[in-house]
Design a protein around this motif. Structure first.
Motif, mmCIF file in Angstrom:
data_model
loop_
_atom_site.group_PDB
_atom_site.id
_atom_site.type_symbol
_atom_site.label_atom_id
_atom_site.label_comp_id
_atom_site.label_asym_id
_atom_site.label_seq_id
_atom_site.Cartn_x
_atom_site.Cartn_y
_atom_site.Cartn_z
ATOM 1 N N TRP A 1 29.156 44.094 60.225
ATOM 2 C CA TRP A 1 29.849 44.466 58.777
ATOM 3 C C TRP A 1 31.350 43.860 59.177
ATOM 4 N N SER A 2 31.719 43.267 57.914
ATOM 5 C CA SER A 2 32.968 42.902 57.572
ATOM 6 C C SER A 2 33.405 43.721 56.790
ATOM 7 N N GLN A 3 35.214 43.489 56.382
ATOM 8 C CA GLN A 3 35.607 44.057 55.512
ATOM 9 C C GLN A 3 35.153 44.023 54.047
ATOM 10 N N ASN A 4 34.364 42.657 53.887
ATOM 11 C CA ASN A 4 33.913 42.158 52.772
ATOM 12 C C ASN A 4 32.682 43.161 52.310
ATOM 13 N N ASP A 5 31.983 43.434 53.426
ATOM 14 C CA ASP A 5 30.810 44.216 53.306
ATOM 15 C C ASP A 5 31.231 45.682 52.961
ATOM 16 N N TYR A 6 32.296 46.074 53.408
ATOM 17 C CA TYR A 6 33.023 47.624 53.293
ATOM 18 C C TYR A 6 33.404 47.499 51.602
ATOM 19 N N TYR A 7 34.054 46.539 51.357
ATOM 20 C CA TYR A 7 34.678 46.705 50.042
ATOM 21 C C TYR A 7 33.544 46.421 48.911
ATOM 22 N N SER A 8 32.656 45.788 49.204
ATOM 23 C CA SER A 8 31.638 45.527 48.292
ATOM 24 C C SER A 8 30.666 47.061 48.302
ATOM 25 N N LEU A 9 30.615 47.613 49.083
ATOM 26 C CA LEU A 9 30.059 48.967 49.069
ATOM 27 C C LEU A 9 30.988 49.923 48.242
ATOM 28 N N ALA A 10 32.168 49.626 48.424
ATOM 29 C CA ALA A 10 33.347 50.459 47.938
ATOM 30 C C ALA A 10 32.968 50.356 46.571
ATOM 31 N N ALA A 11 32.742 49.145 45.731
ATOM 32 C CA ALA A 11 32.870 48.762 44.393
ATOM 33 C C ALA A 11 31.729 49.682 43.770
ATOM 34 N N PHE A 12 30.957 50.205 44.341
ATOM 35 C CA PHE A 12 30.029 51.197 43.538
ATOM 36 C C PHE A 12 30.647 52.419 43.033
ATOM 37 N N PHE A 13 31.786 52.844 43.874
ATOM 38 C CA PHE A 13 32.618 54.055 43.510
ATOM 39 C C PHE A 13 33.729 53.917 42.946
ATOM 40 N N SER A 14 33.980 52.614 42.583
ATOM 41 C CA SER A 14 35.283 52.112 42.019
ATOM 42 C C SER A 14 35.606 52.630 40.585
ATOM 43 N N THR A 15 34.508 53.065 39.689
ATOM 44 C CA THR A 15 34.666 53.330 38.261
ATOM 45 C C THR A 15 34.624 54.935 38.395
ATOM 46 N N VAL A 16 34.550 55.786 39.299
ATOM 47 C CA VAL A 16 34.518 57.366 39.294
ATOM 48 C C VAL A 16 35.803 57.852 38.870
ATOM 49 N N GLY A 17 35.605 58.434 37.661
ATOM 50 C CA GLY A 17 37.036 59.180 37.090
ATOM 51 C C GLY A 17 36.923 60.563 37.415
ATOM 52 N N LYS A 18 38.125 61.448 37.427
ATOM 53 C CA LYS A 18 38.126 62.569 37.822
ATOM 54 C C LYS A 18 38.838 63.334 36.548
#
Length: 837
Positions: free
Chosen positions: A509-526
């Motif tokens: 796993w590279s940083q690209n893998d990490y941040y690609s998974l993070a993109a799923f949560f990028s639109t979570v608002g509170k």
């Protein structure tokens, strides 16, 4: 009140007669191991060739031979170091006694290995010696730093570097390393006009003071390569130069005897299709150092334990494994008949390894074991009597079904999930959300909500806790990095935290893998809840929603904006009006997801056996392979086919013959700790032990804000637990790792059980078990002792135990309550009570 010396003598006496795992007194016959290999029939060379020849390119290349002996028994044994080598014609290559070939001149030669009158020959073709090939910094220099430990996290590879010199961790960013070496410190580290005076070489060879000590010898392979690189002007290489795309251990697996050796090679594959032997530059590490170890040259040495071990090879951010099966060779003809596919997989591995399983446990042991494992409770005295008197052949299956239908099952597994989902109260304002989340988990478990739906409702949760309690997960898992890492660890069994800052050192796993998974949560608002937002902006419970925007996450190193992608999956184009978390949930539950189902079945397997098929249970990776791949694959496949049915999984495990094996070892499986040849005893968790103590003593504990009769396993919030739970390792829901729960014994635990005021007071309570038994004049002391044993151990007392207990009561004939207090105190301090076995 502190127990008297008489009480301590009673404890010692009962501990002697209580059954504990032990081997038989008679020394067993020595197991056969691999057995006699027979006669050496032939030799073979176990390395990759091109058109029948080994190709060595460049004067810096090396090739490790692996010579395998094929014996009349069908066994393969390594003969690399036993062989005598010759080369014809001479002057093309040299070969050492350990089978390492080094080039001398361009051309072709034949290397012959001879062992006990058997020969094998292989052609070797050497290229690129006369015409010197420039050294490639990424492919040749960086591996030297990694091999010598220069770019490790404890040396120059840490974030701040070491003594003014910094390298990227494990060489994952070679362009930066080249700049650090060549341009920083005004070029003082390297002297092309006099390479031997370069600080890089002076410090590494110990000629100049160096905090890391001497790392290599002058004249060694590493020294010569660095010298020539400096001499050539420190070239970096061209953008189109081939790069490593993977490595492979050869051979990939082997059946080995205990205390034997096996040479392996590590082959690097490059982007242009070429290959290179990188064995001497690879790093090796065993997943179980008690079973095997590796030298720096790739020589695998097995130790005295039987089982299966994996050796991780790491080179240039790529990993591969060599697997060794090490049979014990004992007789396995008495393996019990399998009940389901679990037994087929486990017993097949035990036959392969020659490890005979223990016998099937008796009814009393099974009753207590499965009660604790499924419900976290001891069976009642009446349940013990009923079960032991039942003569039906399917009573164990019926027992499992009854426990799975009980509220106690939901109590216990809700407690498990509540803690790893980090549902905790940090302030009084958190109370409503914490309790709502716990109740939602409890109902999900009790109603057997499909696991994929359970996870979907967590990761896609939107709204407020009052209408959708699952959103409370986002209260504690507040930042995107926490959402990524908890999702990976909990639901994928993968620890991806390292890839947040750099390439994962033991995985792909590279940083690209990490941040690609993070993109799923990028639109979570509170946003603050309407009723409290105006008066308390620090209120932690928020309303969670999807923000309509493109789902991307930026790699902080490359500044590249990455679209959502599952681990190892393709990037997705998700419309701005769609919540990307729904796509994540879709990917999680896909049948071809290699992580989701395996992570859950492995987590539950560890719950029941105290050891995962992959251990630790949330660190599943290629370099930490399962101890029984067929078992893990079978569980995952059947779990998916069941519709992600958690009760089906528990029922299948608990009714298997494997789960029903005794914890008592036989002559040969005492040292087995990974193949499930017996049930592995485990300490009762803090909550289970506390509830069991109250059940045996007929006492209770009140918890602030909760109704009377609440058990420790029913606590919605770990923070209300008393000191007993903390000292026995209750987790506080701070992490998603089950390792937060401590199962290690310590002195504070022993002292608390032996003489704390809480334990003594509850044992001596006027409404406690000791008082009830002392007041019971209608039954004999023998009958009352038997009842007490059924409460504590779910079994009848043996004749020796009865004799000891009755003798103690006779000593206190005038005060039987004190005698029963002593007996109860002694029983709860024994291993049989403190462990599930």
């Amino acid at each position: 009140m502190i127990r008297t010396s008489v009480s301590l003598c009673l404890l010692a006496a009962l501990a002697v007669v209580l059954p504990t795992p032990s081997v038989l007194a008679n020394k067993p016959a020595e197991p056969a191991g691999l057995g006699d290999p027979g006669v050496l029939d032939s030799l073979r060379v176990d390395i990759e060739t091109a058109d029948g020849a080994i190709v060595i390119r460049g004067r810096d290349a090396r090739q490790q031979l692996v010579i395998t002996g094929v014996f009349s028994s069908g066994q393969f044994r390594d003969r690399t170091t036993a062989a005598r080598y010759s080369v014809s014609p001479e002057g093309i290559v040299q070969i050492a006694a350990d089978g390492l070939i080094t080039p001398v001149a361009d051309g072709e030669a034949q290397v012959t290995a001879s062992v006990d009158g058997r020969d094998v020959a292989v052609k070797v073709r050497v290229e690129g010696v006369a015409h010197q090939i420039p050294i490639n910094f990424t492919n040749q220099v960086i591996p030297v730093f990694t091999k010598l430990g220069c770019n490790s996290g404890g040396c120059h590879g840490k974030a701040s570097g070491q003594n003014g010199f910094k390298l990227s961790l494990l060489g994952f960013y070679p362009d930066e390393d080249h700049e650090y070496l060549v341009k920083e410190a005004r070029g003082r580290r390297l002297f092309p006009s006099s390479p031997s005076e370069s600080l890089l070489l002076l410090k590494a060879t110990g000629k100049s003071p160096h905090g890391g000590g001497k790392r290599m010898e002058e004249g060694s392979y590493e020294y010569r390569l660095l010298y020539r690189w400096i001499e050539q002007g420190m070239p970096y290489g061209n953008p189109d130069d081939p790069h490593v795309v993977g490595i492979e251990c050869q051979p990939a697996q082997r059946i080995m005897g205990r205390g034997s050796d096996q040479q392996i090679t590590v082959v690097a594959r490059y982007s242009d299709g070429s290959t290179e032997d990188v064995t001497r530059m690879a790093l090796f590490e065993a997943n179980d150092p008690e079973m095997a170890e590796s030298t720096e040259t790739g020589m695998i040495k097995t130790l005295d334990l039987a089982g299966e071990v994996a050796i991780m090879a790491r080179y240039q951010g790529q990993v591969s494994t060599f697997r060794a099966s090490i049979p014990l060779g004992a007789d396995t003809s008495n393996i019990p008949a399998p009940i389901n596919f679990i037994d087929n997989a486990v017993f097949a591995k035990l036959k392969l390894l020659g490890i005979p399983p223990s016998e099937v446990c008796d009814d009393a042991t099974y009753l207590r074991r499965v009660h604790i494992d499924i419900t976290g409770t001891l069976p009642t005295e009446e349940e013990v009597r009923t079960f032991l008197a039942d003569k039906s052949t399917d009573k164990r299956e019926k027992l499992v079904d009854r426990l799975l239908d009980s509220e106690a099952y939901a109590d216990y597994f809700a407690n498990k999930w509540n803690l790893v989902l980090r549902n905790k109260k940090r302030a009084n304002d958190d109370l409503h959300g914490t309790y709502a989340m716990y109740r939602w988990i409890w109902e999900s478990v009790y109603n057997n909500k499909p696991y994929d739906q359970f996870v979907r409702e967590i990761v896609t949760a939107s709204g407020e806790a009052s209408t959708n309690p699952a959103v409370v997960w986002y209260r504690e898992v507040d930042e995107v990095n926490e959402q990524v890492e908890d999702t990976a660890q909990l639901f994928l069994g993968t620890r991806i935290q390292c890839a947040r800052c750099h390439h994962h050192p033991f995985e792909k796993w590279s940083q690209n893998d990490y941040y690609s998974l993070a993109a799923f949560f990028s639109t979570v608002g509170k946003k603050n809840l309407h009723e409290v937002g105006a008066r308390n902006r620090n209120f932690r419970d928020k309303s969670v929603f999807h923000t309509e925007k493109a789902a991307t996450a930026q790699n902080p190193r490359t500044k590249q904006n990455l679209k959502p992608a599952g681990l190892g999956g393709e990037q997705l184009d998700i419309p701005a009006d769609r919540d990307p978390r729904q796509y994540l949930a879709d990917w999680l539950r896909r049948d071809d997801n290699p992580f989701f189902a395996k992570a859950l079945v492995n987590r539950y397997w560890k719950h029941f056996f105290d050891r995962g098929i992959v251990e630790p249970e949330d660190d599943m990776r290629a370099t930490n392979p399962p101890s029984n791949p067929e078992l893990l694959n079978g569980l995952a496949e059947h779990f998916i086919k069941s519709g992600f049915d958690l009760k089906w999984l528990v029922r299948t495990i608990c009714t298997s013959r494997t789960y029903q094996l005794s914890a008592l070892p036989n002559d040969y499986n005492l040292k087995d700790k990974q193949n499930f040849s017996r049930y592995y005893p485990k300490r009762l968790t803090a909550e289970v032990l506390y509830d069991a103590f109250h059940q045996v003593t007929n006492s209770s504990q009140g918890y602030s804000g909760l109704p009377g009769g609440t058990k420790a396993v029913q606590l919605p919030d770990a923070s209300v637990g008393p000191y007993f739970l903390k000292v026995f390792g209750q987790p506080q829901g701070d992490t998603a790792c089950e390792c937060e729960r401590s199962q290690e014994a310590n002195l504070a635990q022993s002292l608390h059980l032996l003489n704390s005021s809480e334990v003594q007071t509850k044992i001596a309570s006027g409404s406690g078990r000791a008082q009830l038994l002392a007041n019971d004049k209608d039954r004999s002391h023998e009958e009352r002792i038997q009842e007490l044993y059924r409460w504590a151990y779910s079994r009848e007392a043996s004749s020796d135990e009865l004799q000891i207990a009755l003798a103690h009561i006779q000593k206190h004939d005038a005060d039987p309550k004190t005698a029963y207090e002593d007996i109860i105190w002694a029983l709860i301090n024994t291993k049989e009570f403190l462990f599930n076995h």
